[in-house]
Design an enzyme around this catalytic site. Sequence first.
Site, PDB file in Angstrom:
ATOM      1  N   SER A 122       0.829  -1.200   0.000  1.00  0.00           N
ATOM      2  CA  SER A 122       0.000   0.000   0.000  1.00  0.00           C
ATOM      3  C   SER A 122       0.863   1.249   0.000  1.00  0.00           C
ATOM      4  CB  SER A 122      -0.874   0.020   1.265  1.00  0.00           C
ATOM      5  OG  SER A 122      -1.608  -1.167   1.358  1.00  0.00           O
ATOM      6  N   HIS A 143      -1.997  -3.188  -6.907  1.00  0.00           N
ATOM      7  CA  HIS A 143      -2.583  -2.888  -5.598  1.00  0.00           C
ATOM      8  C   HIS A 143      -4.075  -3.171  -5.621  1.00  0.00           C
ATOM      9  CE1 HIS A 143      -3.608   0.139  -2.267  1.00  0.00           C
ATOM     10  NE2 HIS A 143      -3.097  -0.932  -1.718  1.00  0.00           N
ATOM     11  N   GLU A 155      -4.956  -0.710  -8.587  1.00  0.00           N
ATOM     12  CA  GLU A 155      -4.039   0.358  -8.977  1.00  0.00           C
ATOM     13  C   GLU A 155      -2.772  -0.295  -9.538  1.00  0.00           C
ATOM     14  OE1 GLU A 155      -4.414   4.200  -6.119  1.00  0.00           O
ATOM     15  OE2 GLU A 155      -3.879   2.377  -5.055  1.00  0.00           O
TER      16      GLU A 155
HETATM   17  P1  NAD Z   1      -2.149  -9.821   6.820  1.00  0.00           P
HETATM   18  O1  NAD Z   1      -1.442  -9.531   8.081  1.00  0.00           O
HETATM   19  O2  NAD Z   1      -3.576 -10.246   6.842  1.00  0.00           O
HETATM   20  O3  NAD Z   1      -1.354 -10.932   5.974  1.00  0.00           O
HETATM   21  C1  NAD Z   1       0.029 -10.945   5.800  1.00  0.00           C
HETATM   22  C2  NAD Z   1       0.438 -12.410   5.623  1.00  0.00           C
HETATM   23  O4  NAD Z   1       1.804 -12.473   5.212  1.00  0.00           O
HETATM   24  C3  NAD Z   1       0.331 -13.228   6.916  1.00  0.00           C
HETATM   25  O5  NAD Z   1      -0.553 -14.313   6.687  1.00  0.00           O
HETATM   26  C4  NAD Z   1       1.765 -13.705   7.171  1.00  0.00           C
HETATM   27  O6  NAD Z   1       1.839 -15.016   7.700  1.00  0.00           O
HETATM   28  C5  NAD Z   1       2.348 -13.646   5.766  1.00  0.00           C
HETATM   29  N1  NAD Z   1       3.806 -13.547   5.718  1.00  0.00           N
HETATM   30  C6  NAD Z   1       4.614 -12.747   6.470  1.00  0.00           C
HETATM   31  N2  NAD Z   1       5.904 -12.925   6.088  1.00  0.00           N
HETATM   32  C7  NAD Z   1       5.894 -13.847   5.091  1.00  0.00           C
HETATM   33  C8  NAD Z   1       6.906 -14.434   4.279  1.00  0.00           C
HETATM   34  N3  NAD Z   1       8.195 -14.102   4.424  1.00  0.00           N
HETATM   35  N4  NAD Z   1       6.542 -15.349   3.341  1.00  0.00           N
HETATM   36  C9  NAD Z   1       5.235 -15.684   3.181  1.00  0.00           C
HETATM   37  N5  NAD Z   1       4.227 -15.149   3.925  1.00  0.00           N
HETATM   38  C10 NAD Z   1       4.565 -14.230   4.845  1.00  0.00           C
HETATM   39  O7  NAD Z   1      -1.967  -8.496   5.930  1.00  0.00           O
HETATM   40  P2  NAD Z   1      -2.841  -8.017   4.672  1.00  0.00           P
HETATM   41  O8  NAD Z   1      -3.911  -7.102   5.131  1.00  0.00           O
HETATM   42  O9  NAD Z   1      -3.194  -9.206   3.841  1.00  0.00           O
HETATM   43  O10 NAD Z   1      -1.777  -7.106   3.902  1.00  0.00           O
HETATM   44  C11 NAD Z   1      -0.813  -7.688   3.052  1.00  0.00           C
HETATM   45  C12 NAD Z   1      -0.286  -6.611   2.118  1.00  0.00           C
HETATM   46  O11 NAD Z   1      -1.380  -6.073   1.355  1.00  0.00           O
HETATM   47  C13 NAD Z   1       0.375  -5.429   2.828  1.00  0.00           C
HETATM   48  O12 NAD Z   1       1.451  -4.978   2.030  1.00  0.00           O
HETATM   49  C14 NAD Z   1      -0.740  -4.380   2.851  1.00  0.00           C
HETATM   50  O13 NAD Z   1      -0.257  -3.067   2.909  1.00  0.00           O
HETATM   51  C15 NAD Z   1      -1.396  -4.653   1.515  1.00  0.00           C
HETATM   52  N6  NAD Z   1      -2.787  -4.202   1.407  1.00  0.00           N
HETATM   53  C16 NAD Z   1      -3.637  -4.360   2.465  1.00  0.00           C
HETATM   54  C17 NAD Z   1      -4.968  -3.951   2.333  1.00  0.00           C
HETATM   55  C18 NAD Z   1      -5.951  -4.128   3.448  1.00  0.00           C
HETATM   56  O14 NAD Z   1      -7.058  -3.585   3.373  1.00  0.00           O
HETATM   57  N7  NAD Z   1      -5.624  -4.899   4.469  1.00  0.00           N
HETATM   58  C19 NAD Z   1      -5.417  -3.390   1.115  1.00  0.00           C
HETATM   59  C20 NAD Z   1      -4.523  -3.275   0.050  1.00  0.00           C
HETATM   60  C21 NAD Z   1      -3.203  -3.686   0.219  1.00  0.00           C
END
Ligand code: NAD
Length: 289
Positions: A122, A143, A155
């Site tokens: 993000s 994104h 995006e």
């Molecule tokens: P989350 O915490 O739900 O999931 C992250 C996952 O990554 C976890 O399941 C964790 O076990 C895994 N992980 C961590 N290190 C790892 C590795 N080395 N190898 C494999 N897996 C690994 O977080 P999320 O909300 O899914 O966010 C993930 C990404 O998406 C972030 O960059 C966030 O900024 C982006 N994002 C989030 C949203 C939102 O609304 N939550 C929206 C758009 C983008």
Amino acid sequence: MTTSIQRVGVVGGGQMGAGIAEVCARAGLDTVVCEADAPAARRARERIADSLQHAVQRGKLGRSEAESAQWRLAFTTRLTDLADRQLVVEAVVEDPVVKAEVFTALDKIVEDSEAVLATNTSSVPVMRLGRATNRADRVLGLHFFNPVPVMPLVEIVTSLHTSAQTAATAEEFARLTLGKTVIRSKDRAGFVVNALLIPYVLAAVRMAESGFASAADVDAGMELGCAHPMGPLKLADLIGLDTVASIAESLYEEFKEPLYAPPPLLHRMVEAGLLGRKTGRGFHTYDRG
Ligand code: NAD
């Protein structure tokens, strides 16, 4: 209509990674999800199964389509299982160091030099992740929005090194294969949507923090007064307060504008493990079942 991309890898199977993997599998693609460890991989599998079942119950998806989607999904804890992928989408935690490590490893593992390596970050500069590889021209931001199966927007974020061909391939993939609507953004923290959204969410946190208004009233104000489907604090709980804080920090680091600075309450809630819906409590409480 589909593009030539048939084999997709998703690194991280949390809220976003699971959603991205689900839409890829539903679009007919062979999809491998790589998680950090076996329990997390199991949770990713369950998360997708629940979401598919939910879509069937709501009449959005046929039962046989949901079953086929599940057949197209595989789960692993070894990044090397992504060696034959044509597109890999990284969706691990919003930590620039962890993300850069993933990209450095993917660069060594993914065999096809034409493969696209995408990040769902993000706010981390795409350039930084591109520079963690030896193929920055093939790295870009893809994104997605939460929940991925429902939200139509993607995006596409190009760094100064991303090639026009990489951007075109990714755009075609998102539009034609996944049926998403694409907007393009330059590589600035927050891109288009979060650069606008996060200051608004932080203003709501400051209102609740100062006692100016309760969380429920802040949300009701924007839902009933401005016809927003969800108030800003419910939205923060949905995104995850850790993710909101990380995005705010990246925006603040990039622009040094006070409106991007995460308020102390947000930090304290993250430290307390009150991350929103995913932990059952944030500004509101949720039934984790
Ligand atoms: P989350 O915490 O739900 O999931 C992250 C996952 O990554 C976890 O399941 C964790 O076990 C895994 N992980 C961590 N290190 C790892 C590795 N080395 N190898 C494999 N897996 C690994 O977080 P999320 O909300 O899914 O966010 C993930 C990404 O998406 C972030 O960059 C966030 O900024 C982006 N994002 C989030 C949203 C939102 O609304 N939550 C929206 C758009 C983008």
